[in-house]
Scaffold this motif. Structure first.
Motif, short mmCIF file in Angstrom:
data_model
loop_
_atom_site.label_atom_id
_atom_site.label_comp_id
_atom_site.label_asym_id
_atom_site.label_seq_id
_atom_site.Cartn_x
_atom_site.Cartn_y
_atom_site.Cartn_z
N ALA A 15 0.84 -1.20 0.00
CA ALA A 15 0.00 0.00 0.00
C ALA A 15 0.87 1.25 0.00
O ALA A 15 0.56 2.25 -0.68
N GLN A 16 1.97 1.22 0.75
CA GLN A 16 2.90 2.35 0.77
C GLN A 16 3.44 2.65 -0.63
O GLN A 16 3.60 3.81 -1.00
N ILE A 53 1.36 11.74 5.63
CA ILE A 53 1.28 11.38 7.05
C ILE A 53 0.93 9.90 7.19
O ILE A 53 1.52 9.18 8.01
N LEU A 54 -0.04 9.43 6.38
CA LEU A 54 -0.41 8.02 6.41
C LEU A 54 0.78 7.15 6.03
O LEU A 54 1.03 6.10 6.65
N LEU A 58 2.43 4.19 8.37
CA LEU A 58 2.61 2.82 7.89
C LEU A 58 4.07 2.41 7.92
O LEU A 58 4.41 1.26 8.23
N SER A 59 4.97 3.35 7.60
CA SER A 59 6.39 3.03 7.56
C SER A 59 6.90 2.64 8.94
O SER A 59 7.79 1.78 9.05
N ALA A 86 15.97 5.01 11.86
CA ALA A 86 15.23 5.27 10.63
C ALA A 86 13.77 5.61 10.93
O ALA A 86 13.18 6.49 10.29
N ILE A 87 13.18 4.91 11.89
CA ILE A 87 11.80 5.20 12.30
C ILE A 87 11.69 6.61 12.86
O ILE A 87 10.80 7.39 12.49
#
Length: 200
Positions: A15-16, A53-54, A58-59, A86-87
């Protein structure tokens, strides 16, 4: 049949891969509408921003699950801290982008040189740090490439290429092309895990 804990992460990663380019297209449309209908040339908020933002939300989940997969299946923990960084980078970049754009809207009208300097400084620092993170992740994965499946190796090579482009700053826009590809490969990594688990 054994349930695969990674299947949701796989579909969200795919989806990303669709959300990222769509968000860019919507952002461009927002700008065109602002100019053509209102004669406004500055930053605006719209559907594209909501999609970004979504994508960031998701990431966070996808990267956490990728760390779990490497830990559980390969007993590989050497990039745990890098994935956490990374997050945090993804979250800070999203908040930073929104904050800068909001500041520019509040300060409008503003000197064009101020906008240029602010954007260039923020993006240069962001891309350089993102590049370093990606390069380190890729190198550590490639150090154990003999233990990894083909999809994870492909992900590592794409991450390395993206990291080099990002770290160069000047070529960083080219790295944007690799982001949907990277997400799609991550999705396949998770979904292949389902197939492998079912045959264990």
């Amino acid at each position: 049949m054994v349930n695969n804990r990674y299947s949701l992460a796989g579909w969200l990663a795919i989806a990303q891969a669709a959300i990222f380019p769509l968000a860019f297209v919507l952002s461009i449309i927002q700008g065109i509408i602002g100019i053509s209908m209102f004669g406004y040339h500055g930053p605006i908020f719209g559907p594209g921003d909501l999609l970004f933002i979504l994508f960031t939300v998701l990431s966070v989940y996808v990267l956490i699950m990728f760390r779990h997969l490497l830990n559980d299946r390969y007993s590989f923990h050497e990039i745990d801290i890098l994935i956490t960084i990374a997050i945090l980078w993804n979250i800070l970049f999203q908040f930073g982008s929104l904050a800068i754009r909001g500041t520019m809207i509040v300060l409008a009208p503003r000197p064009e040189i101020l906008v240029t300097v602010l954007n260039v400084a923020f993006m240069s620092i962001a891309m350089l740090t993102a590049g370093i993170i990606d390069i380190l992740i890729a190198i550590k994965l490639l150090n154990i490439k003999d233990r990894l499946n083909d999809l994870i190796k492909a992900f590592a090579y794409i991450t390395l290429a993206a990291g080099i482009l990002e770290a160069s700053v000047i070529l960083s826009p080219l790295a944007l092309i690799l982001i949907p590809v990277s997400c799609a490969i991550l999705g396949m990594i998770f979904l292949r895990e389902k197939e492998e688990v079912e045959f264990v």
